[in-house]
Design an enzyme around this catalytic site. Sequence first.
Site, short mmCIF file in Angstrom:
data_model
loop_
_atom_site.label_atom_id
_atom_site.label_comp_id
_atom_site.label_asym_id
_atom_site.label_seq_id
_atom_site.Cartn_x
_atom_site.Cartn_y
_atom_site.Cartn_z
N HIS A 121 0.82 -1.22 0.00
CA HIS A 121 0.00 0.00 0.00
C HIS A 121 0.86 1.27 0.00
CE1 HIS A 121 -3.35 -2.62 2.00
NE2 HIS A 121 -3.06 -3.01 0.76
N HIS A 148 -9.45 -2.14 -4.83
CA HIS A 148 -8.33 -2.44 -3.94
C HIS A 148 -7.36 -3.42 -4.59
CE1 HIS A 148 -5.99 -2.51 -0.33
NE2 HIS A 148 -5.85 -3.80 -0.55
N ASP A 160 -3.40 -2.84 -5.00
CA ASP A 160 -2.36 -3.83 -4.66
C ASP A 160 -1.46 -4.11 -5.87
OD1 ASP A 160 -3.04 -4.35 -2.00
OD2 ASP A 160 -4.33 -6.06 -2.49
N HIS A 211 -0.99 -11.05 -4.88
CA HIS A 211 0.39 -10.58 -4.73
C HIS A 211 1.41 -11.56 -5.32
CE1 HIS A 211 -1.07 -7.44 -2.20
NE2 HIS A 211 -1.64 -8.30 -1.39
ZN LIG Z 1 -3.93 -4.62 -0.20
#
Ligand SMILES: [Zn+2]
Length: 315
Positions: free
Chosen positions: A82, A240, A244, A267
Amino acid sequence: MRHYVQNTLKAAVTFEGIGLHSGTSAKMVVLPAAAQHGISFKRTDIALGDTVIPARWDMVERTALCTRLVNAAGVSVSTVEHIMAALAGCGVHNARVEIDGPEVPIMDGSSAQFVRGIMATGIQRLGAPVRAWEVLKPVLVETREARAMLLPCDRLKMTFNIDFAEQGIGNQSRELDLRNGAFARELCDSRTFCRRVDVEAMQSNGLALGGVPGENAVVFDGPVVHAGPGLRHSDEPVRHKMLDALGDLALAGLPLFGHYIGDKAGHSLTNTLLRALFAEPGAVREVTCDPIRTARLPGQGLVWSEIPEQVRKAA
Ligand SMILES: [Zn+2]
């Protein structure tokens, strides 16, 4: 010249709070850095050995739920995505991030406070042209359920799709051109989210210990949504995921010209994509940006008045 140079911050800016997964409190200071430095983290609570961790894709330890960087000495910092997204989205190319704990503070679960802090402190131009990565051919990575791709593009563009059975989330798709202030306007205040069932599984594995539903994470529990006063956008979860992805792509070390397509990606898969990009001969090249290219970068030309009121007020 001054309109296409690298940026840093005008002064240091401090953020303090607990980490989402560790529940550990930390103070994080984002400091100006010289041209060509890039972004680096330093653990100030560790006295001995190499405590600097460059914010780079090859420092990423494979984890499913957050992005954790580890240097050769085994010193790590968790949940960097973030703050990395905020720096990239505000066009900050160089910064030193000092932190006195193992995990970046989660703040409200989004990048809003980071964007507010960075922009309130101000952007300092440096005397060197911007360098960037240009994607030259398509690169695709996939698992059974998810895929991530980079295609050549003259700017950073992002397309993301998520599909959850959970009734409050469902199928969400969004496409965004990340030039200039798009990140601050469209993505930066969208918060971390999960499902109630995931919280229980994470906590039994010693994760999400600092999570407070509605306060630093949106939690979907069947028809009930713990989102504080309410969702900030009807499609806050997919926004969001794009936040990311920007943070994870920033670990390329330089801004990226390419079209990122994420289908249920996370991720780990975005990091696998960067590894594939840099492993594939001829897939990417480093370019020095002329003014036209620089004008297409995330954060370029972003000004305080363009930042949404709810982000400006983010305490
Ligand atoms: Zn996140």
